[in-house]
Design an enzyme around this catalytic site. Structure first.
Site, PDB file in Angstrom:
ATOM      1  N   ARG A   1     -16.784  -0.538   3.833  1.00 15.17           N
ATOM      2  CA  ARG A   1     -15.378  -0.450   4.263  1.00 15.17           C
ATOM      3  C   ARG A   1     -15.028  -1.499   5.326  1.00 15.17           C
ATOM      4  NH1 ARG A   1     -16.011   1.465   0.451  1.00 15.17           N
ATOM      5  NH2 ARG A   1     -15.814   3.618  -0.228  1.00 15.17           N
TER       6      ARG A   1
ATOM      7  N   SER B   1     -10.036   9.422   2.551  1.00 12.14           N
ATOM      8  CA  SER B   1     -11.081   9.858   3.485  1.00 12.14           C
ATOM      9  C   SER B   1     -10.666   9.467   4.888  1.00 12.14           C
ATOM     10  CB  SER B   1     -12.408   9.168   3.166  1.00 12.14           C
ATOM     11  OG  SER B   1     -12.812   9.530   1.882  1.00 12.14           O
TER      12      SER B   1
ATOM     13  N   GLU C   1     -11.896   6.052   9.251  1.00 13.93           N
ATOM     14  CA  GLU C   1     -11.721   5.011   8.221  1.00 13.93           C
ATOM     15  C   GLU C   1     -10.243   4.615   8.198  1.00 13.93           C
ATOM     16  OE1 GLU C   1     -13.670   5.618   4.456  1.00 13.93           O
ATOM     17  OE2 GLU C   1     -12.019   4.672   3.361  1.00 13.93           O
TER      18      GLU C   1
HETATM   19  C1  LIG Z   1      -5.388   9.883  -2.160  1.00 16.65           C
HETATM   20  C2  LIG Z   1      -6.154   8.701  -1.614  1.00 16.65           C
HETATM   21  C3  LIG Z   1      -7.392   8.382  -2.157  1.00 16.65           C
HETATM   22  C4  LIG Z   1      -8.114   7.288  -1.658  1.00 16.65           C
HETATM   23  N1  LIG Z   1      -9.327   6.999  -2.226  1.00 16.65           N
HETATM   24  C5  LIG Z   1     -10.018   5.921  -1.772  1.00 16.65           C
HETATM   25  C6  LIG Z   1     -11.273   5.584  -2.363  1.00 16.65           C
HETATM   26  O1  LIG Z   1     -11.754   6.206  -3.307  1.00 16.65           O
HETATM   27  N2  LIG Z   1     -11.932   4.515  -1.863  1.00 16.65           N
HETATM   28  C7  LIG Z   1     -11.441   3.757  -0.825  1.00 16.65           C
HETATM   29  O2  LIG Z   1     -12.087   2.786  -0.416  1.00 16.65           O
HETATM   30  N3  LIG Z   1     -10.250   4.068  -0.247  1.00 16.65           N
HETATM   31  C8  LIG Z   1      -9.534   5.121  -0.697  1.00 16.65           C
HETATM   32  N4  LIG Z   1      -8.333   5.431  -0.118  1.00 16.65           N
HETATM   33  C9  LIG Z   1      -7.850   4.653   1.049  1.00 16.65           C
HETATM   34  C10 LIG Z   1      -6.949   3.441   0.696  1.00 16.65           C
HETATM   35  O3  LIG Z   1      -6.312   3.628  -0.559  1.00 16.65           O
HETATM   36  C11 LIG Z   1      -7.757   2.140   0.674  1.00 16.65           C
HETATM   37  O4  LIG Z   1      -8.303   1.859   1.939  1.00 16.65           O
HETATM   38  C12 LIG Z   1      -6.901   0.940   0.223  1.00 16.65           C
HETATM   39  O5  LIG Z   1      -7.734  -0.147  -0.023  1.00 16.65           O
HETATM   40  C13 LIG Z   1      -5.853   0.546   1.251  1.00 16.65           C
HETATM   41  O6  LIG Z   1      -4.984  -0.400   0.644  1.00 16.65           O
HETATM   42  P1  LIG Z   1      -3.459  -0.516   1.083  1.00 16.65           P
HETATM   43  O7  LIG Z   1      -2.836  -1.622   0.309  1.00 16.65           O
HETATM   44  O8  LIG Z   1      -2.782   0.792   1.002  1.00 16.65           O
HETATM   45  O9  LIG Z   1      -3.639  -0.990   2.579  1.00 16.65           O
HETATM   46  P2  LIG Z   1      -2.869  -0.477   3.887  1.00 16.65           P
HETATM   47  O10 LIG Z   1      -3.204   0.940   4.131  1.00 16.65           O
HETATM   48  O11 LIG Z   1      -1.433  -0.839   3.826  1.00 16.65           O
HETATM   49  O12 LIG Z   1      -3.581  -1.377   4.985  1.00 16.65           O
HETATM   50  C14 LIG Z   1      -4.948  -1.215   5.285  1.00 16.65           C
HETATM   51  C15 LIG Z   1      -5.374  -2.384   6.179  1.00 16.65           C
HETATM   52  O13 LIG Z   1      -5.341  -3.587   5.417  1.00 16.65           O
HETATM   53  C16 LIG Z   1      -4.550  -4.571   6.067  1.00 16.65           C
HETATM   54  N5  LIG Z   1      -3.916  -5.380   5.014  1.00 16.65           N
HETATM   55  C17 LIG Z   1      -3.186  -4.914   3.972  1.00 16.65           C
HETATM   56  N6  LIG Z   1      -2.811  -5.946   3.179  1.00 16.65           N
HETATM   57  C18 LIG Z   1      -3.299  -7.074   3.754  1.00 16.65           C
HETATM   58  C19 LIG Z   1      -3.252  -8.472   3.422  1.00 16.65           C
HETATM   59  N7  LIG Z   1      -2.610  -8.913   2.339  1.00 16.65           N
HETATM   60  N8  LIG Z   1      -3.892  -9.358   4.237  1.00 16.65           N
HETATM   61  C20 LIG Z   1      -4.547  -8.927   5.349  1.00 16.65           C
HETATM   62  N9  LIG Z   1      -4.621  -7.628   5.712  1.00 16.65           N
HETATM   63  C21 LIG Z   1      -4.011  -6.718   4.927  1.00 16.65           C
HETATM   64  C22 LIG Z   1      -3.551  -3.795   6.915  1.00 16.65           C
HETATM   65  O14 LIG Z   1      -3.102  -4.564   8.005  1.00 16.65           O
HETATM   66  C23 LIG Z   1      -4.418  -2.603   7.352  1.00 16.65           C
HETATM   67  O15 LIG Z   1      -5.171  -2.920   8.497  1.00 16.65           O
HETATM   68  C24 LIG Z   1      -7.581   6.495  -0.595  1.00 16.65           C
HETATM   69  C25 LIG Z   1      -6.319   6.820  -0.069  1.00 16.65           C
HETATM   70  C26 LIG Z   1      -5.608   7.908  -0.578  1.00 16.65           C
HETATM   71  C27 LIG Z   1      -4.251   8.209  -0.013  1.00 16.65           C
END
Ligand SMILES: Cc1cc2nc3c(=O)[nH]c(=O)nc-3n(C[C@H](O)[C@H](O)[C@H](O)COP(=O)(O)OP(=O)(O)OC[C@H]3O[C@@H](n4cnc5c(N)ncnc54)[C@H](O)[C@@H]3O)c2cc1C
Length: 315
Positions: free
Chosen positions: A187, A237, A307
């Site tokens: 992560r 998580s 996380e």
């Molecule tokens: C129901 C549910 C299930 C999930 N299951 C999983 C799972 O199985 N495995 C897992 O790993 N995660 C899981 N997650 C967590 C989440 O979906 C992941 O961490 C995902 O990768 C976050 O992506 P996001 O686009 O929503 O990022 P955001 O939440 O919008 O941002 C996360 C971080 O990334 C940074 N960021 C976003 N885009 C960029 C960019 N283009 N350049 C630089 N920095 C950037 C942001 O500044 C922030 O610090 C889950 C979440 C939910 C709600």
């Protein structure tokens, strides 16, 4: 109560208004609309960027003015303060919401940072490209997934990322980073140093029958739906997996299943998730998280690390 903004941030917003169309710059935008937790007060402004030229123009302005800003992907790993965020939330859209096969190698695919994991999975399934199934149910964008090295069911972004195209935040230079350069860990990735924007990624996949890939995607979706509280807003998580254990097991063993404060609770279905049962505030979620960390530490000696990324708030 209106947030008090730094003069630098106000000046930057005025200048950004000169380079972005009005419909892509929104003042006082509630972050609850942009997070899967459905929690968070307003960002001073939300800027939706549609191409690299706009991005560098906006970054130059925030750098020159010394304004506060952050990148938002699909908001599925964010907990934003009830007061909001006193800066500019930058979200990628437009050209960044792209996906196409490589011209020279039909197992490589270029995916823009704004593309969602679900639609990436749908494209790859249709084109008979396997290897992304593990990520199909993660509700994030490609940018957020690369940033987090998102993973599930034995796979992680690290396993398929051939390279990442990024822009440096300070000089707006384009960087072509190899998998090694990305320094992926559990992560974590090099992007967490906070000095680049991820623009796109190239994934290496393997060929397979679309129907076979679709079956594996459905199987994983069924697993996810049966184990996770997918009907409640959450950020997945809440805590990272500690060395030598699982956060959910430690939380359950500490008797915290269903522990609640206000509208936030440790999910009965999956103790690793703090969920918003309705009307939860950021403070409710933080109170649950603090209690979970303290209790798990007392019982097991293990301090859980979040996380979820905390924005303008702390444990
Ligand atoms: C129901 C549910 C299930 C999930 N299951 C999983 C799972 O199985 N495995 C897992 O790993 N995660 C899981 N997650 C967590 C989440 O979906 C992941 O961490 C995902 O990768 C976050 O992506 P996001 O686009 O929503 O990022 P955001 O939440 O919008 O941002 C996360 C971080 O990334 C940074 N960021 C976003 N885009 C960029 C960019 N283009 N350049 C630089 N920095 C950037 C942001 O500044 C922030 O610090 C889950 C979440 C939910 C709600």
């Amino acid at each position: 109560m209106k947030m008090i903004l730094k003069e630098e941030t106000n000046r930057a917003i005025e200048k950004i208004a000169e380079v972005l169309p009005a419909e892509r710059l929104t003042a006082d935008e509630p972050m609850s609309r942009h997070t899967s937790f459905r929690i968070g007060g307003p960002a001073a402004c939300l800027a939706v960027i549609s191409n690299e030229d706009e991005l560098s123009a906006v970054l130059r302005i925030v750098n020159e003015e010394g304004a506060e800003y952050m990148l938002v992907g699909n908001g599925s790993n964010l907990l934003v303060s009830d007061e909001g965020y006193p800066g500019i939330a930058i979200k990628l859209g437009g050209d960044f919401d792209s996906i196409f096969a490589d011209e020279n190698d039909d197992t490589l695919v270029h995916v823009g940072a704004a593309k969602l994991m679900s639609s990436t999975s749908a494209f790859l399934t249709e084109h008979g490209l396997a290897g992304f199934e593990f990520a199909s149910g993660i509700p994030g964008s490609i940018g957020g997934a690369v940033f987090m090295n998102a993973g599930a069911y034995g796979g992680e972004i690290k396993d398929i990322a051939e390279s990442v195209r990024a822009m440096s935040l300070d000089k707006c230079e384009i960087l072509d980073l190899t998998n090694e350069d990305m320094d992926f860990g559990y992560r974590s990735s090099r992007a967490q140093k906070g000095d680049i924007v991820i623009l796109s990624a190239v994934f290496r996949l393997s060929k397979d029958e679309p129907a076979e890939i679709a079956d594996r995607v459905s199987e994983l979706a069924a697993k996810r739906n049966s184990k996770q509280p997918v009907n409640f807003p959450s950020a997945g998580s809440t805590f990272k997996r500690p060395v030598g254990g699982f956060a959910a097991a430690l939380i359950e063993e500490a008797g915290l299943k269903g522990y609640r404060v206000g509208g936030a609770a440790v999910s009965e279905k999956h103790s690793g998730f703090v969920i918003n049962e309705g009307g939860a505030t950021c403070e409710d979620v933080l109170a649950v998280m603090r209690h979970v960390r303290e209790t798990v530490y007392e019982k097991s000696g293990i301090m859980l690390e979040p996380e979820v990324r905390l924005i303008n708030c702390e444990l």
